[in-house]
Enzyme design. Structure first.
Site, PDB file in Angstrom:
ATOM      1  N   ASP A 205      13.373  -8.975  47.456  1.00  0.00           N
ATOM      2  CA  ASP A 205      14.494  -8.087  47.768  1.00  0.00           C
ATOM      3  C   ASP A 205      15.414  -7.980  46.556  1.00  0.00           C
ATOM      4  O   ASP A 205      15.157  -8.586  45.517  1.00  0.00           O
ATOM      5  CB  ASP A 205      15.275  -8.618  48.983  1.00  0.00           C
ATOM      6  CG  ASP A 205      16.019  -9.926  48.681  1.00  0.00           C
ATOM      7  OD1 ASP A 205      15.841 -10.486  47.577  1.00  0.00           O
ATOM      8  OD2 ASP A 205      16.778 -10.388  49.549  1.00  0.00           O
ATOM      9  N   ASP A 207      19.430  -8.609  45.596  1.00  0.00           N
ATOM     10  CA  ASP A 207      20.666  -9.236  46.100  1.00  0.00           C
ATOM     11  C   ASP A 207      21.822  -8.792  45.216  1.00  0.00           C
ATOM     12  O   ASP A 207      21.777  -8.989  43.999  1.00  0.00           O
ATOM     13  CB  ASP A 207      20.546 -10.762  46.046  1.00  0.00           C
ATOM     14  CG  ASP A 207      19.339 -11.270  46.805  1.00  0.00           C
ATOM     15  OD1 ASP A 207      19.365 -11.273  48.037  1.00  0.00           O
ATOM     16  OD2 ASP A 207      18.339 -11.661  46.145  1.00  0.00           O
ATOM     17  N   ASP A 297      20.211  -6.786  49.939  1.00  0.00           N
ATOM     18  CA  ASP A 297      21.289  -7.555  50.555  1.00  0.00           C
ATOM     19  C   ASP A 297      22.571  -7.292  49.772  1.00  0.00           C
ATOM     20  O   ASP A 297      22.603  -7.482  48.553  1.00  0.00           O
ATOM     21  CB  ASP A 297      21.002  -9.075  50.492  1.00  0.00           C
ATOM     22  CG  ASP A 297      19.854  -9.485  51.395  1.00  0.00           C
ATOM     23  OD1 ASP A 297      19.509  -8.724  52.319  1.00  0.00           O
ATOM     24  OD2 ASP A 297      19.296 -10.576  51.175  1.00  0.00           O
TER      25      ASP A 297
END
Ligand code: 8DG
Ligand code: MN
Ligand code: MN
Length: 373
Positions: A205, A207, A297
């Site tokens: 992902d 961040d 995120d």
């Protein structure tokens, strides 16, 4: 007391925050084996042995030499008889039968598939396994099965999400978020953190941490940013979590505690970069999907907590666990993503940057790329 290492003559700390761990892991054959065993014990809910294998794996990742003989491991922490047996087996046979056995286990194989879906953790995996499901195909085909919105999206964009995020895609995402955030708060600080800050070339992902030096200006950033992303059709999934920070509470004692920042777990519809304009356009090009689902995120922090949040979100997970364990057991301090509390002086310590936090803990500074524990 550990006797000096025969091969390198340096003492190796039991804490990852006192070791330099770059991405150059010359012992991947051993660390991969330990990581699989850690995962296996995690799936069996055996906390103690999960931690033991994670610590052993992390220790080996910090070794600056490839292991070629058992005598090189003398005096190293966390390598018990079981760990040494596996290393010896790999040195002699090139593989570990224990690891091969685990990889063939039904429970391991199913949990591996189930937990690879965004929104599916140990609890759901265990439930599905006990209901008799063994593969993701079976899950997808079972129309009666109750799934959360997050899990539905996890399955819908499964191929994109599990294909990893490249550094280029992470940087495109970072630029996109910056351009939106800066329209609202031009002096907001937007930082790419997590594995990419540690120098990783790919990640599961992106961040991103956001703050602003002007007190309170960070408060509306998340909702405003999400509105813009939504209006531009760039959001496939999002889950905003409001801040639950309570300044009267001491940092959590638990090494794996989640933080209390306002944050958002999202799946972005990231446009693929423009192809070379000079190229003749393939007629099939228009039909092809010109975007990729990317997990992002976003975390918002008040300015005074930013150094702690940055240290916490940069990871690695094992590095963070050892930082907290070190603070508790060696310094009588309590560390989390919000601050550092000194139990001897009974007060919170102030930090302007990550260097300050290392100093407060009496640790030599480690650069983000040295925290790949
Ligand atoms: P990857 O994505 O490339 O696989 O590696 P990563 O960037 O190191 O892992 P991550 O799962 O994205 O987590 C990044 C860091 O953030 C890691 O040290 C754990 C930390 N972290 C917190 N709070 C939370 C949280 O609430 N959720 C998650 N997923 N990670 C958190 O400090
Ligand atoms: Mn990450
Ligand atoms: Mn993450």
């Amino acid at each position: 007391f550990n006797p000096p290492l025969s091969s390198s003559c340096v003492q190796v700390s039991q804490y990852a925050c006192q070791r330099c761990t770059t991405l150059q892991d010359t012992n991947r054959i051993f660390t991969d084996a330990f990581d699989i065993l850690a995962e296996h014990f995690e799936f069996c809910e055996n906390k103690g042995r999960t931690v033991a294998f994670l610590r052993a794996s992390s220790l080996i990742k910090s070794l600056p030499f490839p292991i070629t003989a058992m005598k090189e491991l003398e005096g190293l922490p966390w390598l018990g008889d079981q760990m040494k047996g596996i290393i010896e087996e790999i040195l002699e046979e090139g593989k570990s039968y224990k690891v091969l056995e685990v990889m063939n286990e039904e429970r391991y194989k199913s949990f591996k598939q189930f937990t690879s879906v965004f929104g599916v953790g140990l609890k759901t995996s265990d439930k599905w396994f006990r209901m008799g499901f063994r593969t993701l195909e079976e899950i997808k085909n079972e129309k009666e099965l109750k799934l959360t919105k997050m899990q539905k999206c996890g399955l819908l964009y499964y191929e994109d999400i599990t294909s990893y995020v490249s550094r280029a895609e992470a940087e495109t995402t970072e630029q996109l978020i910056k351009s939106i955030v800066w329209k609202f708060v031009p002096d907001a600080i937007v930082t790419l953190t997590g594995g990419f800050r540690r120098g990783k070339k790919k990640g599961h992902d992106v961040d991103i941490l956001i703050t602003c030096a002007r007190k309170g200006k960070e408060k509306n950033i998340l909702h405003n940013t999400m509105s813009v992303l939504k209006n531009r059709g760039l959001l496939l999934f999002y889950n905003i979590i409001e801040s639950t920070f309570d300044e009267t509470k001491l940092p959590s004692r638990h090494v794996d505690a989640l933080d209390h920042f306002q944050k958002c777990f999202t799946i972005l519809k990231l446009p693929k970069r423009q192809m070379d304009i000079g190229n003749i356009i393939d007629p099939h090009e228009c039909e092809r999907k010109n975007w990729k689902a990317v997990r992002l995120d976003l975390v918002i922090t008040p300015y005074e907590q930013y150094p702690y949040a940055l240290l916490g979100w940069t990871g690695s997970r094992q590095f963070e666990r050892d930082l907290r364990r070190y603070a508790t057991h060696e310094k009588r301090m309590m560390l989390d993503n919000h601050g550092l509390y000194d139990k001897t002086k009974n007060n919170f310590l102030k930090a302007n940057n990550e260097e300050d936090i290392f100093k407060q803990l009496g640790l030599d500074y480690l650069e983000p790329w040295e925290r790949n524990a």
